[in-house]
Motif scaffolding. Structure first.
Motif, PDB file in Angstrom:
ATOM      1  N   GLY A  35      10.385  38.294  28.037  1.00 18.66           N
ATOM      2  CA  GLY A  35      10.613  39.703  28.351  1.00 18.66           C
ATOM      3  C   GLY A  35      12.050  40.169  28.194  1.00 18.66           C
ATOM      4  N   CYS A  36      12.890  39.351  27.586  1.00 19.65           N
ATOM      5  CA  CYS A  36      14.295  39.737  27.407  1.00 19.65           C
ATOM      6  C   CYS A  36      14.475  40.560  26.135  1.00 19.65           C
ATOM      7  N   ASP A  37      15.440  41.487  26.182  1.00 17.88           N
ATOM      8  CA  ASP A  37      15.740  42.298  25.000  1.00 17.88           C
ATOM      9  C   ASP A  37      17.175  42.119  24.516  1.00 17.88           C
ATOM     10  N   THR A  38      17.983  41.375  25.274  1.00 12.94           N
ATOM     11  CA  THR A  38      19.381  41.160  24.910  1.00 12.94           C
ATOM     12  C   THR A  38      19.758  39.707  25.144  1.00 12.94           C
ATOM     13  N   LEU A  39      20.462  39.136  24.189  1.00 12.58           N
ATOM     14  CA  LEU A  39      20.990  37.784  24.313  1.00 12.58           C
ATOM     15  C   LEU A  39      22.508  37.902  24.390  1.00 12.58           C
ATOM     16  N   ARG A  92      28.287  35.966  12.527  1.00 11.15           N
ATOM     17  CA  ARG A  92      27.337  35.783  11.431  1.00 11.15           C
ATOM     18  C   ARG A  92      25.894  35.870  11.924  1.00 11.15           C
ATOM     19  N   LEU A  93      25.666  35.489  13.181  1.00  6.51           N
ATOM     20  CA  LEU A  93      24.327  35.543  13.781  1.00  6.51           C
ATOM     21  C   LEU A  93      24.003  36.907  14.382  1.00  6.51           C
ATOM     22  N   GLY A  94      24.921  37.868  14.237  1.00  5.78           N
ATOM     23  CA  GLY A  94      24.646  39.224  14.719  1.00  5.78           C
ATOM     24  C   GLY A  94      25.202  39.557  16.081  1.00  5.78           C
ATOM     25  N   PHE A  95      25.966  38.667  16.678  1.00  5.80           N
ATOM     26  CA  PHE A  95      26.579  38.951  17.972  1.00  5.80           C
ATOM     27  C   PHE A  95      27.784  39.858  17.782  1.00  5.80           C
ATOM     28  N   ARG A  96      27.957  40.788  18.700  1.00  5.34           N
ATOM     29  CA  ARG A  96      29.085  41.715  18.679  1.00  5.34           C
ATOM     30  C   ARG A  96      29.747  41.736  20.047  1.00  5.34           C
ATOM     31  N   ALA A  97      31.051  41.952  20.052  1.00  8.04           N
ATOM     32  CA  ALA A  97      31.800  42.023  21.312  1.00  8.04           C
ATOM     33  C   ALA A  97      31.317  43.215  22.130  1.00  8.04           C
ATOM     34  N   THR A  98      31.126  42.986  23.417  1.00  7.29           N
ATOM     35  CA  THR A  98      30.705  44.061  24.316  1.00  7.29           C
ATOM     36  C   THR A  98      31.909  44.767  24.933  1.00  7.29           C
ATOM     37  N   GLY A 158      40.239  29.532  30.547  1.00  4.88           N
ATOM     38  CA  GLY A 158      41.028  30.580  29.918  1.00  4.88           C
ATOM     39  C   GLY A 158      40.199  31.837  29.714  1.00  4.88           C
ATOM     40  N   ARG A 159      40.690  32.697  28.850  1.00  3.02           N
ATOM     41  CA  ARG A 159      40.055  34.003  28.632  1.00  3.02           C
ATOM     42  C   ARG A 159      38.824  33.891  27.726  1.00  3.02           C
ATOM     43  N   GLU A 160      37.727  34.464  28.193  1.00  2.65           N
ATOM     44  CA  GLU A 160      36.465  34.473  27.467  1.00  2.65           C
ATOM     45  C   GLU A 160      36.080  35.914  27.156  1.00  2.65           C
ATOM     46  N   MET A 161      35.490  36.113  25.984  1.00  3.21           N
ATOM     47  CA  MET A 161      34.962  37.439  25.646  1.00  3.21           C
ATOM     48  C   MET A 161      33.444  37.354  25.601  1.00  3.21           C
ATOM     49  N   GLU A 162      32.827  38.445  26.033  1.00  2.61           N
ATOM     50  CA  GLU A 162      31.376  38.514  26.035  1.00  2.61           C
ATOM     51  C   GLU A 162      30.887  39.088  24.710  1.00  2.61           C
ATOM     52  N   LEU A 163      29.891  38.428  24.139  1.00  4.71           N
ATOM     53  CA  LEU A 163      29.237  38.881  22.915  1.00  4.71           C
ATOM     54  C   LEU A 163      27.754  39.098  23.213  1.00  4.71           C
ATOM     55  N   ALA A 164      27.131  40.028  22.500  1.00  5.48           N
ATOM     56  CA  ALA A 164      25.709  40.290  22.712  1.00  5.48           C
ATOM     57  C   ALA A 164      25.038  40.631  21.399  1.00  5.48           C
ATOM     58  N   ARG A 165      23.735  40.414  21.382  1.00  4.46           N
ATOM     59  CA  ARG A 165      22.911  40.854  20.262  1.00  4.46           C
ATOM     60  C   ARG A 165      21.529  41.239  20.800  1.00  4.46           C
ATOM     61  N   ALA A 166      20.960  42.237  20.179  1.00  6.58           N
ATOM     62  CA  ALA A 166      19.625  42.696  20.570  1.00  6.58           C
ATOM     63  C   ALA A 166      18.593  41.684  20.112  1.00  6.58           C
ATOM     64  N   LEU A 167      17.531  41.550  20.890  1.00 10.01           N
ATOM     65  CA  LEU A 167      16.450  40.629  20.536  1.00 10.01           C
ATOM     66  C   LEU A 167      15.252  41.352  19.937  1.00 10.01           C
TER      67      LEU A 167
END
Length: 177
Positions: free
Chosen positions: A131-135, A152-158, A167-176
């Motif tokens: 039931g998830c729509d976002t990874l 390359r897999l379609g993830f984009r910075a949020t 250290g510093r982490e950035m969040e990436l997401a892609r629609a499912l």
């Protein structure tokens, strides 16, 4: 090189899961890619790995996928589906429909062969079925290799950033969908 087969771990895969995790934690990027050390993981008893394998094989809120070439495990990704409104591993509150990708690893000798694509394809299919729509995943700001692979897999910075133990982490997401 033979094609990799991707599958969800079996409840009986504790020993193999441990071996792959220790291999991953020996990678030069492990210090910024994982939230535990090789020594910490190596010190865990076999019962820990057996319980982790059982949970990753049978849970509706967590699943671990592995890629294998013949009998050799060469990659992995774990998907966690947090309870809506609960905190994730960095303390961020997660909404319904969100799945988190963690503990991503492909053996150096097998990188660049599509294994990461196959792992994420299986993981995304499972998350959609739950039931998830976002990874979503987090990547260290200094881990350019991983950032390029995820893009390359379609993830984009949020735009989300967090300072973690590594250290510093950035969040990436892609629609499912």
């Amino acid at each position: 090189m033979p094609d990799a087969h991707v599958r969800r771990v079996f409840a009986t895969d504790g020993g193999r899961l441990r071996a792959l995790r220790l291999e991953a934690l020996g990678d030069p990027a492990a210090g910024i890619a994982f939230l535990e050390t090789h020594d910490d993981a190596a010190a865990r008893p076999s019962s820990f790995w057996d319980e982790r394998a059982a949970g990753a094989a049978l849970s509706a809120s967590a699943a671990q996928f592995i890629a294998e070439v013949g009998p050799t495990w060469v990659g992995t990704v774990t998907i966690l589906i947090p309870e809506p409104g609960s905190a994730d591993y960095f303390g961020r509150i997660r909404q319904a429909g969100t799945a988190l990708a963690v503990a991503v690893y492909v053996s150096p000798a097998h990188r660049g062969q599509g294994i990461l694509d196959d792992l994420f394809s299986a993981a995304a299919e499972w998350a959609r079925a739950q039931g998830c729509d976002t990874l979503i995943l987090d990547v260290h700001t200094e881990n350019a290799r991983a950032q390029a692979a995820y893009a390359r897999l379609g993830f984009r910075a949020t735009g989300g950033m967090i300072d973690g133990d590594n250290g510093r982490e950035m969040e990436l997401a892609r629609a499912l969908a």
